[in-house]
Design a protein around this motif. Structure first.
Motif, short mmCIF file in Angstrom:
data_model
loop_
_atom_site.label_atom_id
_atom_site.label_comp_id
_atom_site.label_asym_id
_atom_site.label_seq_id
_atom_site.Cartn_x
_atom_site.Cartn_y
_atom_site.Cartn_z
N ASN A 11 67.22 5.74 73.22
CA ASN A 11 65.85 6.23 73.11
C ASN A 11 65.17 5.49 71.96
O ASN A 11 65.82 4.71 71.26
N ALA A 12 63.88 5.74 71.78
CA ALA A 12 63.16 5.03 70.73
C ALA A 12 63.66 5.43 69.35
O ALA A 12 63.68 4.61 68.42
N ALA A 13 64.07 6.69 69.19
CA ALA A 13 64.55 7.15 67.88
C ALA A 13 65.79 6.35 67.47
O ALA A 13 65.88 5.88 66.32
N SER A 14 66.73 6.19 68.38
CA SER A 14 67.94 5.43 68.01
C SER A 14 67.60 3.95 67.85
O SER A 14 68.20 3.25 67.02
N HIS A 37 57.50 -2.67 64.57
CA HIS A 37 56.39 -1.87 65.09
C HIS A 37 56.90 -0.84 66.10
O HIS A 37 57.35 -1.19 67.19
N ASP A 38 56.86 0.44 65.70
CA ASP A 38 57.21 1.53 66.62
C ASP A 38 55.93 1.90 67.36
O ASP A 38 55.08 2.60 66.82
N VAL A 39 55.80 1.40 68.59
CA VAL A 39 54.58 1.64 69.36
C VAL A 39 54.64 2.95 70.14
O VAL A 39 53.65 3.37 70.74
N ARG A 54 50.73 6.47 65.48
CA ARG A 54 50.69 7.88 65.09
C ARG A 54 50.79 8.86 66.25
O ARG A 54 50.85 10.07 66.04
N SER A 55 50.73 8.37 67.48
CA SER A 55 50.84 9.23 68.67
C SER A 55 49.89 10.41 68.59
O SER A 55 48.70 10.24 68.46
N ASN A 56 50.44 11.64 68.58
CA ASN A 56 49.62 12.84 68.66
C ASN A 56 48.71 13.10 67.47
O ASN A 56 47.84 13.94 67.55
N CYS A 77 60.03 0.73 71.50
CA CYS A 77 59.28 1.71 72.31
C CYS A 77 60.22 2.57 73.13
O CYS A 77 61.39 2.26 73.32
N SER A 78 59.65 3.66 73.61
CA SER A 78 60.35 4.60 74.47
C SER A 78 60.24 4.10 75.90
O SER A 78 59.21 3.54 76.27
N ALA A 79 61.27 4.31 76.72
CA ALA A 79 61.19 3.85 78.11
C ALA A 79 60.78 4.97 79.06
O ALA A 79 60.44 4.71 80.21
N ASP A 80 60.79 6.23 78.59
CA ASP A 80 60.49 7.33 79.53
C ASP A 80 59.13 7.98 79.25
O ASP A 80 58.89 9.11 79.65
N LYS A 81 58.27 7.26 78.54
CA LYS A 81 56.89 7.75 78.39
C LYS A 81 56.01 6.91 79.33
O LYS A 81 56.28 6.88 80.52
N LEU A 82 55.00 6.22 78.78
CA LEU A 82 54.10 5.48 79.67
C LEU A 82 54.82 4.41 80.48
O LEU A 82 54.40 4.06 81.57
#
Ligand SMILES: *Cc1c(COP(=O)(O)O)cnc(C)c1O
Length: 447
Positions: free
Chosen positions: A144-147, A249-251, A219-221, A282-287
């Motif tokens: 995931n993006a966190a790891s 860059h954490d997008v 910043r997301s939310n 980046c996260s793969a299970d969002k957009l």
């Protein structure tokens, strides 16, 4: 009989076991599971004063067996219109990704090079497609993006300092806090700027021989409005690249295609950060619309270091995730195909006429229901400000909470919203083939 007497008179486990065997309950579930169910039924009877359950012991045991035999992860009808609903499993997968996951479930070419007949690398499957789709020199997938962020920071910045804007020291949700992630990664956080304004010269003033790079976090939310400024990746590159220091860059949500034309603005495009030379997470299970995973994209030299870090091994995704992710990425080779085949993109770019058609279909079937103009949310922290017009179905009810509960407790569970004495159904996150079943359930739940 007193309460105590009745408790003492509860049947013995063995007696119920013999009876249950006589009616064949051990054949369908096995001995241990059956004994467990008998104990649970007896425990419950004991706590209810010791009387025999209504309908008898065998019926109670049977229903306990059925209850514990059902899978707990089941399909849910998402009638909320929230496309990336974290509680409901974020991105629903593309058919092509699902087929690939099934194909990979048995023995597969995970780490086997068919042409050479020798060991291959699990990282190769998704790498070539990531390069083609995002322009990155190299890519690694983790869980995931966190790891991904922990891995990147540990590989590139442990033992030194990482410069971060105060405006980006956010908590993303689920106890994912940037300062804690940095600490766990072994890098020292150097905060610069203020909550609302950070300038390039703030980063410049913080540079020291211990600097290992800069971290920029979408910043997301969380929104900062009014008197605010942040430093772009391109500006950061002008400062850090000549010093051979990485910009991480954490997008966040992994936007790979431009959705401006659908009124969706404000999320960073992965390709833009890659082009500026950043190491992008980046996260793969969002957009992005794939299975749960995190992608790391960027220059080959940095990715080499990342891949050799022990966390890369600890956070490696399994074969089914890699298969689903690879095939989701393949759909992005043509953005038109991606928007059509990836459910997240299809739902976000759904035509107003299509939403209206679906809403009207439900209204036709459910007496008393009416359509209503409304808004859907993207969810998952992505496009928090986006205005996604939709046509809702509103079903007025004197007890909307009770109807909502009946919808939720049925099979499959239906999750919807209520407002102003009505149940609200947003057709954006439904499947066409579910509309009639949903209508029937609405009619039954209203009784
Ligand atoms: C969602 C998000 C994350 C966490 O992503 P996971 O894949 O859930 O670990 C990290 N950073 C940002 C900016 C996010 O929006």
């Amino acid at each position: 009989m007193s309460r105590e007497d009745r408790r003492a008179a509860l049947p013995a486990v063995n007696r119920l076991l013999d009876e249950a065997r006589a009616v064949g309950l051990d054949n369908s579930h096995g001995h241990n599971v059956l004994v467990g169910a008998i104990r649970d039924v007896l425990d419950r009877a004991r706590s209810h004063g010791g009387s025999e359950p209504e309908g008898g012991w065998m019926a109670a045991i049977q229903s306990e067996l059925e209850r514990t035999s059902r899978p707990s992860l089941v399909r849910v009808i998402n009638a909320t219109g929230v496309v990336l609903h974290t509680n409901l499993g974020r991105a629903p997968l593309a058919q092509r990704a699902l087929d690939a996951m099934q194909e990979a479930a048995g023995y597969c070419t995970l780490e086997y090079d068919i042409d050479a007949g020798e060991r291959g690398s699990r990282h190769d499957h998704v790498r070539a497609l990531c390069r083609e789709v995002t322009g990155a020199e190299d890519a690694v997938a983790v869980n995931n993006a966190a790891s991904a962020l922990v891995l990147v920071l540990n590989a590139l910045a442990a033992g030194g300092e990482t410069i971060v804007s105060r405006g980006e020291l956010v908590e993303i949700g689920g106890a994912f806090r940037i300062p804690e992630i940095l600490a766990k990664s072994g890098s020292v956080l150097v905060e610069v700027g203020t909550t609302n304004r950070t300038r390039l010269r703030d980063y410049e003033a913080a540079l020291s021989p211990r600097t290992r790079g800069a971290l920029k976090v979408h910043r997301s939310n969380f929104q900062v409005r009014g008197f605010e400024s942040e430093v772009s990746i391109a500006e950061l590159a002008s400062l850090f690249t000549p010093r051979a220091l990485p910009i991480i860059h954490d997008v966040g949500s992994g936007l790979l295609v431009d959705l401006d034309a659908w009124g969706l603005r404000g999320e960073p495009l992965v390709a833009d950060s890659v082009a500026a030379g950043a190491v992008v997470v980046c996260s793969a299970d969002k957009l992005l619309g794939g299975p749960q995973a995190g992608l790391i994209l960027g220059p080959a030299g940095r990715l080499d270091r990342i891949r050799r870090n022990p966390f890369a091994r600890a956070f490696r995704p399994d074969k089914m995730v890699l298969a689903g992710l690879t095939e989701t990425m393949r759909l992005y080779r043509d953005p038109t195909v991606a928007r059509r085949e990836i459910p997240v993109l299809r739902m976000l770019t759904m035509e107003p006429a299509e939403l209206r058609r679906r809403a009207e279909r439900i209204v036709q079937l459910v007496a008393g229901a009416r359509t209503e103009e409304g808004q859907s949310a993207v969810g998952g922290g992505a496009f928090p400000e986006a205005y996604l017009p939709t046509t809702l179905v509103a079903i007025p009810s004197p007890h909307p909470g009770a109807v909502l509960e009946r919808l939720r407790l049925g099979t499959p569970p239906i999750v919807a919203r209520t407002a102003d004495g009505a149940i609200l159904i947003d057709p954006r996150t439904l499947q066409d083939e579910d509309l009639e079943m949903l209508a029937e359930r609405l009619i039954a739940a209203r009784q």
